[in-house]
Each structure stands twice: as structure tokens, then as C-alpha cells.
Scaffold this motif. Structure first.
Motif, PDB file in Angstrom:
ATOM      1  N   TYR A  79      -8.836  10.547  -6.165  1.00 57.14           N
ATOM      2  CA  TYR A  79      -7.687   9.647  -6.138  1.00 57.14           C
ATOM      3  C   TYR A  79      -8.166   8.259  -5.719  1.00 57.14           C
ATOM      4  N   GLY A  80      -7.928   7.267  -6.545  1.00 60.84           N
ATOM      5  CA  GLY A  80      -8.429   5.918  -6.279  1.00 60.84           C
ATOM      6  C   GLY A  80      -7.396   5.053  -5.591  1.00 60.84           C
ATOM      7  N   PHE A  81      -7.893   4.196  -4.726  1.00 62.02           N
ATOM      8  CA  PHE A  81      -7.038   3.314  -3.948  1.00 62.02           C
ATOM      9  C   PHE A  81      -7.474   1.892  -4.238  1.00 62.02           C
ATOM     10  N   LEU A  82      -6.619   1.127  -4.887  1.00 59.48           N
ATOM     11  CA  LEU A  82      -6.985  -0.233  -5.282  1.00 59.48           C
ATOM     12  C   LEU A  82      -6.053  -1.245  -4.635  1.00 59.48           C
ATOM     13  N   GLY A  83      -6.490  -2.498  -4.622  1.00 57.03           N
ATOM     14  CA  GLY A  83      -5.624  -3.550  -4.100  1.00 57.03           C
ATOM     15  C   GLY A  83      -6.465  -4.719  -3.658  1.00 57.03           C
ATOM     16  N   PRO A  84      -5.891  -5.920  -3.701  1.00 58.61           N
ATOM     17  CA  PRO A  84      -6.641  -7.109  -3.277  1.00 58.61           C
ATOM     18  C   PRO A  84      -7.076  -7.003  -1.815  1.00 58.61           C
ATOM     19  N   ASN A  85      -7.953  -7.868  -1.374  1.00 57.67           N
ATOM     20  CA  ASN A  85      -8.365  -7.924   0.041  1.00 57.67           C
ATOM     21  C   ASN A  85      -7.110  -8.069   0.893  1.00 57.67           C
ATOM     22  N   GLY A  86      -7.060  -7.290   1.959  1.00 56.81           N
ATOM     23  CA  GLY A  86      -5.946  -7.417   2.894  1.00 56.81           C
ATOM     24  C   GLY A  86      -4.666  -6.735   2.449  1.00 56.81           C
ATOM     25  N   SER A  87      -4.713  -5.914   1.397  1.00 48.03           N
ATOM     26  CA  SER A  87      -3.482  -5.287   0.897  1.00 48.03           C
ATOM     27  C   SER A  87      -3.100  -4.035   1.686  1.00 48.03           C
ATOM     28  N   GLY A  88      -3.991  -3.588   2.578  1.00 49.42           N
ATOM     29  CA  GLY A  88      -3.619  -2.468   3.448  1.00 49.42           C
ATOM     30  C   GLY A  88      -4.325  -1.150   3.142  1.00 49.42           C
ATOM     31  N   LYS A  89      -5.360  -1.195   2.329  1.00 49.21           N
ATOM     32  CA  LYS A  89      -6.068   0.048   1.969  1.00 49.21           C
ATOM     33  C   LYS A  89      -6.711   0.714   3.196  1.00 49.21           C
ATOM     34  N   SER A  90      -7.526  -0.070   3.917  1.00 48.41           N
ATOM     35  CA  SER A  90      -8.223   0.513   5.078  1.00 48.41           C
ATOM     36  C   SER A  90      -7.230   0.967   6.143  1.00 48.41           C
ATOM     37  N   THR A  91      -6.199   0.171   6.353  1.00 47.23           N
ATOM     38  CA  THR A  91      -5.191   0.520   7.361  1.00 47.23           C
ATOM     39  C   THR A  91      -4.525   1.840   6.998  1.00 47.23           C
ATOM     40  N   THR A  92      -4.204   2.010   5.708  1.00 46.31           N
ATOM     41  CA  THR A  92      -3.572   3.258   5.259  1.00 46.31           C
ATOM     42  C   THR A  92      -4.514   4.438   5.451  1.00 46.31           C
ATOM     43  N   ILE A  93      -5.767   4.260   5.038  1.00 45.04           N
ATOM     44  CA  ILE A  93      -6.750   5.345   5.175  1.00 45.04           C
ATOM     45  C   ILE A  93      -6.882   5.739   6.639  1.00 45.04           C
ATOM     46  N   ARG A  94      -6.936   4.756   7.516  1.00 46.59           N
ATOM     47  CA  ARG A  94      -7.087   5.057   8.947  1.00 46.59           C
ATOM     48  C   ARG A  94      -5.865   5.794   9.505  1.00 46.59           C
ATOM     49  N   MET A  95      -4.688   5.473   8.970  1.00 43.93           N
ATOM     50  CA  MET A  95      -3.488   6.213   9.403  1.00 43.93           C
ATOM     51  C   MET A  95      -3.536   7.653   8.909  1.00 43.93           C
TER      52      MET A  95
ATOM     53  N   LEU B 170      -2.162  -1.058  -4.261  1.00 41.84           N
ATOM     54  CA  LEU B 170      -1.388  -1.678  -3.178  1.00 41.84           C
ATOM     55  C   LEU B 170      -1.410  -3.188  -3.341  1.00 41.84           C
ATOM     56  N   ASP B 171      -0.321  -3.810  -2.941  1.00 44.02           N
ATOM     57  CA  ASP B 171      -0.301  -5.268  -2.887  1.00 44.02           C
ATOM     58  C   ASP B 171       0.522  -5.673  -1.681  1.00 44.02           C
ATOM     59  N   ARG B 172      -0.080  -6.399  -0.771  1.00 45.45           N
ATOM     60  CA  ARG B 172       0.581  -6.814   0.466  1.00 45.45           C
ATOM     61  C   ARG B 172       1.323  -5.655   1.139  1.00 45.45           C
ATOM     62  N   GLY B 173       0.612  -4.526   1.249  1.00 42.04           N
ATOM     63  CA  GLY B 173       1.138  -3.387   1.980  1.00 42.04           C
ATOM     64  C   GLY B 173       2.091  -2.493   1.219  1.00 42.04           C
ATOM     65  N   ARG B 174       2.409  -2.882  -0.028  1.00 46.12           N
ATOM     66  CA  ARG B 174       3.360  -2.076  -0.798  1.00 46.12           C
ATOM     67  C   ARG B 174       2.664  -1.374  -1.948  1.00 46.12           C
ATOM     68  N   LEU B 175       3.191  -0.210  -2.306  1.00 48.98           N
ATOM     69  CA  LEU B 175       2.679   0.507  -3.466  1.00 48.98           C
ATOM     70  C   LEU B 175       3.288  -0.128  -4.716  1.00 48.98           C
ATOM     71  N   VAL B 176       2.436  -0.698  -5.587  1.00 49.47           N
ATOM     72  CA  VAL B 176       2.977  -1.387  -6.763  1.00 49.47           C
ATOM     73  C   VAL B 176       2.655  -0.659  -8.071  1.00 49.47           C
ATOM     74  N   ALA B 177       1.788   0.333  -8.027  1.00 49.92           N
ATOM     75  CA  ALA B 177       1.528   1.158  -9.214  1.00 49.92           C
ATOM     76  C   ALA B 177       0.911   2.465  -8.751  1.00 49.92           C
ATOM     77  N   ASP B 178       1.181   3.527  -9.506  1.00 49.47           N
ATOM     78  CA  ASP B 178       0.699   4.851  -9.120  1.00 49.47           C
ATOM     79  C   ASP B 178       0.706   5.714 -10.379  1.00 49.47           C
ATOM     80  N   GLY B 179      -0.453   6.221 -10.771  1.00 52.26           N
ATOM     81  CA  GLY B 179      -0.484   7.067 -11.965  1.00 52.26           C
ATOM     82  C   GLY B 179      -1.889   7.255 -12.490  1.00 52.26           C
ATOM     83  N   GLU B 180      -1.974   7.886 -13.659  1.00 51.49           N
ATOM     84  CA  GLU B 180      -3.283   8.051 -14.281  1.00 51.49           C
ATOM     85  C   GLU B 180      -3.717   6.714 -14.859  1.00 51.49           C
ATOM     86  N   PRO B 181      -5.003   6.361 -14.703  1.00 48.27           N
ATOM     87  CA  PRO B 181      -5.460   5.047 -15.145  1.00 48.27           C
ATOM     88  C   PRO B 181      -5.096   4.744 -16.608  1.00 48.27           C
ATOM     89  N   ALA B 182      -5.341   5.693 -17.490  1.00 43.35           N
ATOM     90  CA  ALA B 182      -5.072   5.441 -18.918  1.00 43.35           C
ATOM     91  C   ALA B 182      -3.582   5.241 -19.161  1.00 43.35           C
TER      92      ALA B 182
END
Ligand SMILES: Nc1ncnc2c1ncn2[C@@H]1O[C@H](COP(=O)(O)OP(=O)(O)OP(=O)(O)O)[C@@H](O)[C@H]1O
Ligand SMILES: [Mg+2]
Length: 316
Positions: free
Chosen positions: A38-54, A212-224
Motif C-alpha cells: 500500500y503506497g502513501f503519497l503526498g507533497p512534503n509536509g502533507s502528514g505521511k510520517s505523522t500518520t505512519i507514526r500514529m 495526502l494533501d495538507r493532512g487530508r486524504l485526497v485520493a485512494d485506489g488502485e494506481p491504474a
């Protein structure tokens, strides 16, 4: 009782993280199926690491419910920690210990008894091509070797679920490919992997991604499937003056972004018909010659379409 394999590896409902007044993660819902990458994408500071740590129980959510491997986080964090592996974004091993000593230490922390630990470490050194480096100080390893050591350390107790936070930053393309082969080997033996990345080729390899974008989930699904949703919104423009054409087409209503790839411009547009006509009209107006044709959307287009440009995000 429900089949445990049918239960998602991770279930998060409405999780947020606030640091003072700042909302780093904003009411996130996540469902990560088992034995998937499962991939987690998002610009710098979008909350990826914070979410993973939670999700790992290293940081307590400000609100929302987290279930990891059927256990409640943070209530059951101790039990969760024995069944998950976590590879942080920054190098987190002891630079002044050798490769083997680092693994010895991590094995001891995970409670592996001595004999079993030794066998497991030998196996990991072979699997991750570190056998010849066993006696070398971790601090003197190359970037790629460090990442492999971190991965070996994260899986020493054969976790069911593995969190990897940008594991391949600062790694060359071939090492990245090798690293991903190892991830699929782990998925193949039943490990669920949640991996954050800024690389689109890596994102494309995931079974499913969340953006993720600015802490919000903005897309979720299979890449294709996510890319297919942009059908009709991506145009390729060939011209002898790509920079001038790019500047002109930027002004056309409905254009979200234009990126030059080689000599071609990739134009991403809003969802509405007739944009190609407006692009052509603009070219005619400015007297620039170019060839416009529809092209297949890719994951980078998805990323650009759903996230805010950094500069704009900073101004808000
Ligand atoms: N302990 C903290 N105190 C205050 N703000 C924090 C703290 N930890 C993270 N943040 C802020 O939360 C936001 C999200 O950070 P996070 O590290 O989760 O982003 P990221 O998506 O992992 O970014 P990157 O791609 O750069 O690793 C950032 O704006 C960051 O400054
Ligand atoms: Mg991060």
C-alpha cells in the motif's frame, strides 16, 4: 468468527493529529488490506510520517480510532509493536556499531533468544547482501547499504505488517529496483507493507495508494484506476518552441499544469469538454505552431490533479 485474513491490516477512522493549533493530519480514513503493498503519497509536509507514526503507536492521535492487526492503538500498542516493523525516514541505527552488532541489538530488543537470533541474522545478512559488510561500522555504509540494513532490522522478528517511511530516498535507481524486489518477496510470504514514497514509478508498483494533501486524504485506489479517471484531461503538445507554447497555453482557462518532458509538453486540464479547442485557438492567436493530441494520463498527472502546488499551499 470472521476469518482473520479477511480483516484489514489497518483500519483508521477519522484520525487527526494536532500540534498546538496546527492540524498535521485531518480526519483521515484508511483501510489497508492484508498482504498488499500500500503506497502513501503526498507533497512534503502533507502528514505521511505523522500518520505512519500514529499507526505504529509512536504518536497518539488527537482524535479518531485506529485498529492495527485487529488491535486497538494506542491501547494495545505494546502488543502491536511485537507484530509490526517500522523503518523511519531518517537513519536510525547506531553508526558506531557494526552491521552485525546493530542487528544483534534489534534482535535482543525484539526478544529473540540467542541461538535463534544468530541464525536469523545470518539469514538476513545473506538476503540483504550484507554478509561481506557484517563487521563494518554502520556509519561507514553507503546510502543503499544503510537502507538495506534498516530493512533487515525492521523485519528481524518477521513482522506481519511493515511500515516503511521513504525507504529509498537517496538510493540509485538500480538499488531502488532491488529494494522493491525484496518488498514483493516480503509481500509474497504474507507481509502487509505500507510504504511512503515520492517516486511515481514506485507508486505505480503498489497494489493500492493513498494520496495526502495538507493532512487530508485526497485520493485512494488502485494506481491504474486513479489514472483512468483522468481520461480526456491530458494532452500532449509537440512544437519547435516548447517554452513559448508552454507560456501561452498556461493562460488558457482550465489548464491545471503543463510539464515539459523531453520536447513534448504534457498538459493537464480541468474536467470539462472543449479544452483542446481552446488550446488550439490560443495557439492560433499567438501565431505559434504546435501539434495537439490526447495522451494517456499517468500517476504523476493524478498527483498534480489532486494536490495543491507547494507555493500556493504555503500562502494559505
Ligand atoms: N512534533 C511536531 N510538532 C509540530 N509540527 C509537527 C511535528 N511533527 C510534524 N509536524 C508538522 O506536521 C506536518 C506534517 O509533517 P510530516 O512529517 O508528517 O509530513 P510528510 O508528509 O512526512 O513530509 P515529507 O514528505 O517531507 O517527509 C508538517 O507541517 C510538520 O512541520
Ligand atoms: Mg515524512
Amino acid at each position: 468468527m470472521a476469518d482473520a485474513t479477511m480483516q484489514p491490516a489497518i483500519l483508521a477512522r477519522g484520525i487527526s493529529k494536532r500540534f498546538g493549533d496546527f492540524v498535521a493530519v485531518d480526519r483521515l480514513d484508511l483501510r489497508v488490506p492484508r498482504t498488499r503493498v500500500y503506497g502513501f503519497l503526498g507533497p512534503n509536509g502533507s502528514g505521511k510520517s505523522t500518520t505512519i507514526r500514529m499507526l505504529c503507536g509512536l504518536l497518539t492521535q488527537s482524535e479518531g480510532e485506529i485498529e492495527v492487526l485487529g488491535l486497538n492503538v494506542p491501547r494495545d500498542s505494546e502488543a502491536v509493536r511485537r507484530r509490526i516493523g517500522y523503518m523511519p525516514q531518517r537513519f536510525s541505527l547506531y553508526e558506531d556499531l557494526t552491521v552485525r552488532e546493530n542487528l544483534e541489538f534489534l534482535g535482543a530488543v525484539q526478544g529473540l533468544e540467542r541461538k535463534r537470533r544468530r541464525a536469523r541474522i545470518d539469514e538476513l545478512l545473506r538476503t540483504y547482501y550484507l554478509a561481506a559488510r557484517a563487521g563494518q561500522l554502520a556509519g561507514s555504509l553507503s546510502g543503499g547499504q544503510k537502507q538495506r540494513l534498516m530493512l533487515a532490522g525492521a523485519v528481524i522478528h518477521a513482522p506481519e505488517l511493515l511500515f516503511l517511511d521513504e525507504p529509498t530516498s537517496a538510493v540509485d535507481p538500480e538499488s531502488r529496483r532491488d529494494f522493491w524486489e525484496k518488498l514483493f518477496d516480503l509481500a509474497d510470504i504474507g507481509t502487509t507493507i505500507l510504504v511512503s514514497t515520492h517516486y511515481m514509478d514506485e507508486a505505480e508498483r503498489c497494489h493500492r495508494i493513498a494520496i495526502l494533501d495538507r493532512g487530508r486524504l485526497v485520493a485512494d485506489g488502485e494506481p491504474a484506476a486513479l489514472a483512468r479517471r483522468l481520461k480526456g484531461r491530458t494532452w500532449g503538445v509537440e512544437s519547435l518552441q516548447p517554452r513559448k507554447v508552454q507560456a501561452a497555453l498556461r493562460e488558457v482557462d482550465g489548464v491545471i499544469s503543463i510539464a515539459q518532458v523531453g520536447t513534448e509538453l504534457r498538459v493537464l486540464c480541468e474536467e470539462d469538454g472543449g479544452i483542446d479547442e481552446r488550446l488550439r485557438n490560443k495557439l492560433q492567436e499567438t501565431g505559434l505552431r504546435a501539434d495537439i493530441r490526447p495522451i494517456e494520463p499517468n500517476l504523476e498527472d493524478v498527483f498534480v490533479a489532486v494536490t495543491q502546488p507547494q507555493a500556493q499551499a504555503a500562502r494559505e
